[in-house]
Motif scaffolding. Sequence first.
Motif, mmCIF file in Angstrom:
data_model
loop_
_atom_site.group_PDB
_atom_site.id
_atom_site.type_symbol
_atom_site.label_atom_id
_atom_site.label_comp_id
_atom_site.label_asym_id
_atom_site.label_seq_id
_atom_site.Cartn_x
_atom_site.Cartn_y
_atom_site.Cartn_z
ATOM 1 N N LEU A 1 0.805 -1.227 0.000
ATOM 2 C CA LEU A 1 0.000 0.000 0.000
ATOM 3 C C LEU A 1 0.839 1.279 0.000
ATOM 4 N N PRO A 2 1.928 1.388 0.808
ATOM 5 C CA PRO A 2 2.730 2.619 0.755
ATOM 6 C C PRO A 2 3.246 2.923 -0.659
ATOM 7 N N ILE A 3 3.574 1.889 -1.432
ATOM 8 C CA ILE A 3 4.048 2.121 -2.809
ATOM 9 C C ILE A 3 2.922 2.728 -3.635
ATOM 10 N N TYR A 4 1.719 2.118 -3.525
ATOM 11 C CA TYR A 4 0.576 2.607 -4.305
ATOM 12 C C TYR A 4 0.233 4.052 -3.935
ATOM 13 N N VAL A 5 0.157 4.293 -2.615
ATOM 14 C CA VAL A 5 -0.272 5.627 -2.162
ATOM 15 C C VAL A 5 0.752 6.679 -2.571
ATOM 16 N N LEU A 6 2.041 6.333 -2.435
ATOM 17 C CA LEU A 6 3.087 7.281 -2.805
ATOM 18 C C LEU A 6 2.992 7.673 -4.289
ATOM 19 N N LEU A 7 2.998 6.674 -5.165
ATOM 20 C CA LEU A 7 3.020 6.962 -6.604
ATOM 21 C C LEU A 7 1.682 7.499 -7.090
ATOM 22 N N THR A 8 0.589 7.026 -6.513
ATOM 23 C CA THR A 8 -0.733 7.523 -6.915
ATOM 24 C C THR A 8 -0.893 8.997 -6.543
ATOM 25 N N SER A 9 -0.396 9.363 -5.353
ATOM 26 C CA SER A 9 -0.526 10.766 -4.930
ATOM 27 C C SER A 9 0.337 11.684 -5.788
ATOM 28 N N ILE A 10 1.436 11.151 -6.330
ATOM 29 C CA ILE A 10 2.315 11.987 -7.178
ATOM 30 C C ILE A 10 1.789 12.069 -8.613
ATOM 31 N N PHE A 11 1.357 10.922 -9.164
ATOM 32 C CA PHE A 11 1.043 10.876 -10.601
ATOM 33 C C PHE A 11 -0.457 10.852 -10.927
ATOM 34 N N PHE A 12 -1.293 10.483 -9.939
ATOM 35 C CA PHE A 12 -2.726 10.330 -10.265
ATOM 36 C C PHE A 12 -3.627 11.060 -9.269
ATOM 37 N N SER A 13 -3.099 12.090 -8.620
ATOM 38 C CA SER A 13 -3.891 12.738 -7.564
ATOM 39 C C SER A 13 -5.196 13.329 -8.093
ATOM 40 N N ASN A 14 -5.215 13.704 -9.377
ATOM 41 C CA ASN A 14 -6.438 14.281 -9.954
ATOM 42 C C ASN A 14 -7.117 13.325 -10.937
ATOM 43 N N LYS A 15 -6.711 12.048 -10.891
ATOM 44 C CA LYS A 15 -7.245 11.088 -11.866
ATOM 45 C C LYS A 15 -7.772 9.829 -11.155
ATOM 46 N N ASN A 16 -8.780 10.012 -10.308
ATOM 47 C CA ASN A 16 -9.407 8.894 -9.598
ATOM 48 C C ASN A 16 -8.374 7.995 -8.911
ATOM 49 N N PRO A 17 -7.646 8.520 -7.937
ATOM 50 C CA PRO A 17 -6.596 7.721 -7.282
ATOM 51 C C PRO A 17 -7.124 6.416 -6.664
ATOM 52 N N ALA A 18 -8.344 6.484 -6.082
ATOM 53 C CA ALA A 18 -8.891 5.260 -5.474
ATOM 54 C C ALA A 18 -9.109 4.177 -6.528
ATOM 55 N N LEU A 19 -9.521 4.633 -7.728
ATOM 56 C CA LEU A 19 -9.757 3.672 -8.814
ATOM 57 C C LEU A 19 -8.444 3.027 -9.260
ATOM 58 N N ILE A 20 -7.350 3.803 -9.248
ATOM 59 C CA ILE A 20 -6.034 3.256 -9.603
ATOM 60 C C ILE A 20 -5.637 2.161 -8.609
ATOM 61 N N ILE A 21 -5.808 2.449 -7.307
ATOM 62 C CA ILE A 21 -5.452 1.457 -6.281
ATOM 63 C C ILE A 21 -6.366 0.236 -6.390
ATOM 64 N N PHE A 22 -7.656 0.497 -6.609
ATOM 65 C CA PHE A 22 -8.608 -0.607 -6.764
ATOM 66 C C PHE A 22 -8.214 -1.509 -7.934
ATOM 67 N N SER A 23 -7.742 -0.870 -9.040
ATOM 68 C CA SER A 23 -7.360 -1.655 -10.224
ATOM 69 C C SER A 23 -6.184 -2.576 -9.914
ATOM 70 N N LEU A 24 -5.279 -2.126 -9.040
ATOM 71 C CA LEU A 24 -4.124 -2.960 -8.690
ATOM 72 C C LEU A 24 -4.555 -4.168 -7.863
ATOM 73 N N TYR A 25 -5.441 -3.939 -6.900
ATOM 74 C CA TYR A 25 -5.948 -5.064 -6.094
ATOM 75 C C TYR A 25 -6.702 -6.054 -6.990
ATOM 76 N N THR A 26 -7.476 -5.500 -7.926
ATOM 77 C CA THR A 26 -8.230 -6.365 -8.846
ATOM 78 C C THR A 26 -7.280 -7.154 -9.738
ATOM 79 N N LEU A 27 -6.228 -6.485 -10.224
ATOM 80 C CA LEU A 27 -5.248 -7.167 -11.070
ATOM 81 C C LEU A 27 -4.597 -8.328 -10.330
ATOM 82 N N GLY A 28 -4.304 -8.124 -9.045
ATOM 83 C CA GLY A 28 -3.716 -9.201 -8.247
ATOM 84 C C GLY A 28 -4.620 -10.427 -8.209
#
Length: 663
Positions: free
Chosen positions: A434-461
């Motif tokens: 999670l720290p990896i996801y939150v770090l990179l999502t906050s830098i690169f996707f803060s205005n692009k549905n960050p929760a959806l980005i994290i959700f997509s990673l859990y789904t991909l797993g």
Amino acid sequence: MKSFNIALIGNPNVGKSAIFNELTGASAHVGNWPGVTVEKKVGKFTYLDTEINVVDLPGIYSLSADSIDERIARDYIVKQKPDLVVCIADSTNLVRNLYLFVLLKELGAKTLLALNMIDLVKNKLEIDDAKLSQSLKTRIVKTSATKKIGIDKLKEAIFDELHHAEEELFVDYGSDIERSIEKIKNLLEDIDLPQNKRFLAVKLLEQDAAITEELKKLQKDNIVENALLEINNLEKIYPDLQTEIIEKRYALIEGTVKNTTKHLVSIEDRLTLSDKIDKIVTNRYLGIPIFAIAMLIVFEATFKLGGFFAGYIEQSFGWFGEASAQYIHNPVLQSFVKDGLIGGVGTVIVFLPNILILFLFLSFLEDVGYMARAAFVMDKLMHSIGLPGRAFIPLILGFGCNVPAIMATRTIADEKDRLLTILINPFISCTARLPIYVLLTSIFFSNKNPALIIFSLYTLGIIVAVASAKLFRSTIPKLKGKVSFLIMELPIYRLPTVRALALHSWEKTREFLKKAGTIILFGVILVWLLSSLPFGVEYASEKSYVGVLGKFFAPILSPVGFGFWQAAVALFFGLLAKETVVGTMGTLFGGEDKLSSTLPHLMDPLSAYAFMVMSLLYIPCLATIGVIYRETSSFKWTAFSVAYSLFIGWVSAFLIYQIGSIF
């Protein structure tokens, strides 16, 4: 002081661990779904002048020893011979729960019966405990561990029963089967085995593999052969002998329950709130979308609420870093404190609120009983593509940590299914990522549905885990075979207490903090040391040892979009623990606040997403590798898991980056 040993046993999810905690003052994990306890736990309490040692055994349905948890429970009772076995039964489902109790009586264990969750049958079911006690030849105590009802009476009853003799309970299997039991019993008279001889005889008629093996080890094949002859003769009368034996036990139980209980409400009124909710939550069309929405809400809250608090922690560490630089004048020590400790460990600690909030939500879903429904809903999908639904329970546990999730596979009786589940579990995204996801999502996707980005990673797993299971099942000879069904009782919905939620979340968060103070600290110190050597080189430069290491691996990562050497070093040290990926970056770049300004010059959103995918799928951490080896007892399967996940991680990141680059 006198000392006695007692064991707690019962079906999964009957509140054993809650009773254990109330008796001993411990804080064992209590969950509202089966399979929470997979290893025995030990505690103790004192009553009057007596010390009573308590062992909490895994939840099981029978003593057939088909799965590891059943073997642990049966072996403990048979070989360790506790002075008393307290059987915890769910008062809302007496018939099913008393089956294990009857088996314990047949085994010859000294027993006490605790009717737990008694508060849930109030005004619905009247239990004549005196009559039930007389019928089952045991003392009965009514309890509710979550409401702290009957705990003192249970302690008193345990103390009393330790000083009384056990009464036998006789199950009448009918004249034909009884004759065979007597014949086998006579053959067993001189055999030195710890089990009750009648229990052994019945189990031989049920073709219990463990007991048959024990007799063969004693070179008593003749007894096994005689038992087979008896089975052949009985099957002329009862074509399915094992079912006949089970039905005889249930006949005794159902008759006893009917004579000692009285329903106070109609059948329609017995339709509980849980039943009504399940009509929607486990609906064949709505179940999976509801699960997806629930997880999306969890990730949205984790990112937004956690991010709010994480900002303050980040500012605090930034202030500490600057302050340390002012007061520490030795350049080496200053670099160690500022770049190593604060820049490395601090970068990981910043995400503590996100992790705490994720654990809080997952704990709520577990304790309320929803996660068991999620496994039930997904079972239909998994089984439809030829995968064992039972595997989904450890997979969901993997959202917390892969180590206990892999240990939870012990509840899977089929060895093929168990091995398969172990091999795919590392793909489930644990909170360490999670720290990896939150770090990179906050830098690169803060205005692009960050929760959806994290959700997509859990789904991909989950998708990779399911696809891998399908691949293994169809291509690896040892894993081929029939797909087992998921048989699981859905627990009733229970609103967890604030204390239970806080305790549950804190237990898991504490593990994160322990890792921050041990493995992660060790990792960042090692990175700092390698970044500072050899003497005379610029800190964290390409000429430092860590730079040389990173440049060696960086070319492998160029095709996946992040070929800078710091990324290679971060992934390399992520082998220690996934959180160390972020800690390493913080150490190399000078803290979490520097990452926000530096990483956009090295990555774009596409390569950042590919990096997160690589972090999700590549090689498991050391603790997970260790538990894979322990649970499989195989270097070959452990090495296969490491090599396969490394391959899948790189290929997945490569495909995402290369295909994404086209658009």
